[in-house]
Design a protein around this motif. Structure first.
Motif, PDB file in Angstrom:
ATOM      1  N   ASN A  30       5.232  21.481  26.307  1.00 26.19           N
ATOM      2  CA  ASN A  30       5.908  21.262  27.589  1.00 26.19           C
ATOM      3  C   ASN A  30       5.128  21.854  28.757  1.00 26.19           C
ATOM      4  O   ASN A  30       4.132  22.563  28.581  1.00 26.19           O
ATOM      5  CB  ASN A  30       7.348  21.808  27.548  1.00 26.19           C
ATOM      6  CG  ASN A  30       7.384  23.311  27.292  1.00 26.19           C
ATOM      7  OD1 ASN A  30       6.436  24.042  27.583  1.00 26.19           O
ATOM      8  ND2 ASN A  30       8.491  23.790  26.754  1.00 26.19           N
ATOM      9  N   GLU A  31       5.583  21.565  29.972  1.00 25.17           N
ATOM     10  CA  GLU A  31       4.865  21.984  31.170  1.00 25.17           C
ATOM     11  C   GLU A  31       4.814  23.497  31.309  1.00 25.17           C
ATOM     12  O   GLU A  31       3.870  24.051  31.886  1.00 25.17           O
ATOM     13  CB  GLU A  31       5.511  21.370  32.418  1.00 25.17           C
ATOM     14  CG  GLU A  31       5.367  19.850  32.505  1.00 25.17           C
ATOM     15  CD  GLU A  31       5.942  19.291  33.779  1.00 25.17           C
ATOM     16  OE1 GLU A  31       6.455  20.099  34.603  1.00 25.17           O
ATOM     17  OE2 GLU A  31       5.878  18.061  33.985  1.00 25.17           O
ATOM     18  N   ARG A  77      -2.245  19.317  28.106  1.00 25.11           N
ATOM     19  CA  ARG A  77      -1.164  19.751  27.207  1.00 25.11           C
ATOM     20  C   ARG A  77      -1.275  18.967  25.901  1.00 25.11           C
ATOM     21  O   ARG A  77      -1.252  17.735  25.906  1.00 25.11           O
ATOM     22  CB  ARG A  77       0.197  19.545  27.864  1.00 25.11           C
ATOM     23  CG  ARG A  77       0.403  20.476  29.064  1.00 25.11           C
ATOM     24  CD  ARG A  77       1.814  20.431  29.618  1.00 25.11           C
ATOM     25  NE  ARG A  77       2.074  19.226  30.377  1.00 25.11           N
ATOM     26  CZ  ARG A  77       2.992  18.325  30.084  1.00 25.11           C
ATOM     27  NH1 ARG A  77       3.741  18.469  28.998  1.00 25.11           N
ATOM     28  NH2 ARG A  77       3.171  17.265  30.853  1.00 25.11           N
TER      29      ARG A  77
END
Length: 299
Positions: free
Chosen positions: A146-147, A123
């Motif tokens: 973000n995830e 990421r």
């Protein structure tokens, strides 16, 4: 006279027996030759069949290996395509959310931007930084995808407000790897007028949504009134963040000493001037941000 006739008869009998014996020998020789020829022909035929079988087997093996190689290459191409698509999507996400990371240039401050993956989790981060004033104070903002890969999350900086931050606008820094944690070693220079100069070494690392830091060493150069030579001092931090007086050599080796058990690498960055980046169209911005990320390397 009778003796002469007897001898003639004996000689005739011997001649007949000799002829018969010679005929049998020739017949035996011919039969043996024919048998040998048949054996040789049979062996040659068997050898030819064996060679053909070997060639067919070799061809089949080569075909299997070629097929396996093609499948492997196809799988690698698919993985590379998938990874490239994932990176491109994150770059687009970063460009779309530029209002989050663009620095305030109202007072003439110059900001630079880079894209990285500091903790190698796949990421991306976008970092905006500016070195301001005669005191060389650095201020930086960090954001990570973000995830869910749907937006950017701010990364808090583990430092007291008002303190100068690490001077991160550099092309390369040493980095020390311990499992999944990467410690990037920066210096931070501060001036207090013309007579005082301070510098410290610190390691930054990304963990649990924070940019954390470890103090490594510090040095100072202070000029006294009327003196042309500064008073220099050096100190190193221990694991309890307490300092001890040290030499210049110990100052330079502080990171190697603290992270001696870790693998040392070099991290490379590519910084973009913010105003120049924002003056371009969306596609060009994404291309510039992608190029910045592609220049980020750990070797």
């Amino acid at each position: 006279m009778r003796n002469i006739r007897a001898i003639a008869v004996v000689l005739g009998i011997c001649a007949v027996m000799s002829a018969c014996s010679g005929g049998n020998s020739a017949s035996s020789t011919t039969s043996s030759t024919e048998n040998s020829t048949e054996v040789v022909q049979s062996q040659e035929s068997s050898g030819l069949h064996y060679e053909i079988e070997l060639q067919e087997s070799s061809t089949q093996t080569e075909q299997i290996q070629e097929s396996s190689t093609q499948q492997t290459e196809q799988a690698e191409d698919e993985d590379n395509t998938s990874a490239t698509d994932a990176i491109s999507a994150q770059i687009s996400l970063i460009a779309e959310n530029q209002t989050l990371w663009v620095g305030d240039t109202e007072y003439g401050d110059v900001y630079f931007v880079t894209v990285s993956d500091m903790n190698q989790n796949g990421r991306l981060e976008v970092i905006s930084s500016s070195c301001q004033g005669t005191g060389l104070y650095t201020y930086s903002q960090y954001f990570e995808v973000n995830e869910e890969l749907s937006g950017l999350e701010p990364l808090t900086l583990d430092i007291e407000e008002g303190y100068s931050e690490a001077d991160i606008i550099v092309d390369s820094v040493p980095v020390y790897q311990s499992d999944d944690t990467y410690f990037y070693v920066y210096s931070d220079s501060i001036r207090n007028g013309a007579a005082e100069y301070y510098e410290n070494l610190r390691a930054l690392y990304l963990e649990d949504g924070q940019i954390k830091q470890i103090n490594l060493a510090t040095k100072s150069e202070v000029y006294s009134e009327g003196s042309d030579e500064p008073v220099r001092s050096f100190a190193c931090y221990d694991e309890n963040d307490e300092t001890r007086e040290s030499t210049e050599e110990e100052y330079e080796m502080a990171a190697d000493e603290r992270f001696a058990s870790m693998q040392k690498k070099t991290a490379s960055f590519s910084w973009l001037e913010q105003e120049e980046l924002l003056s371009k169209g969306v596609n060009e911005q994404e291309a510039e941000l992608l190029a910045s990320y592609q220049s980020f390397q750990l070797k």
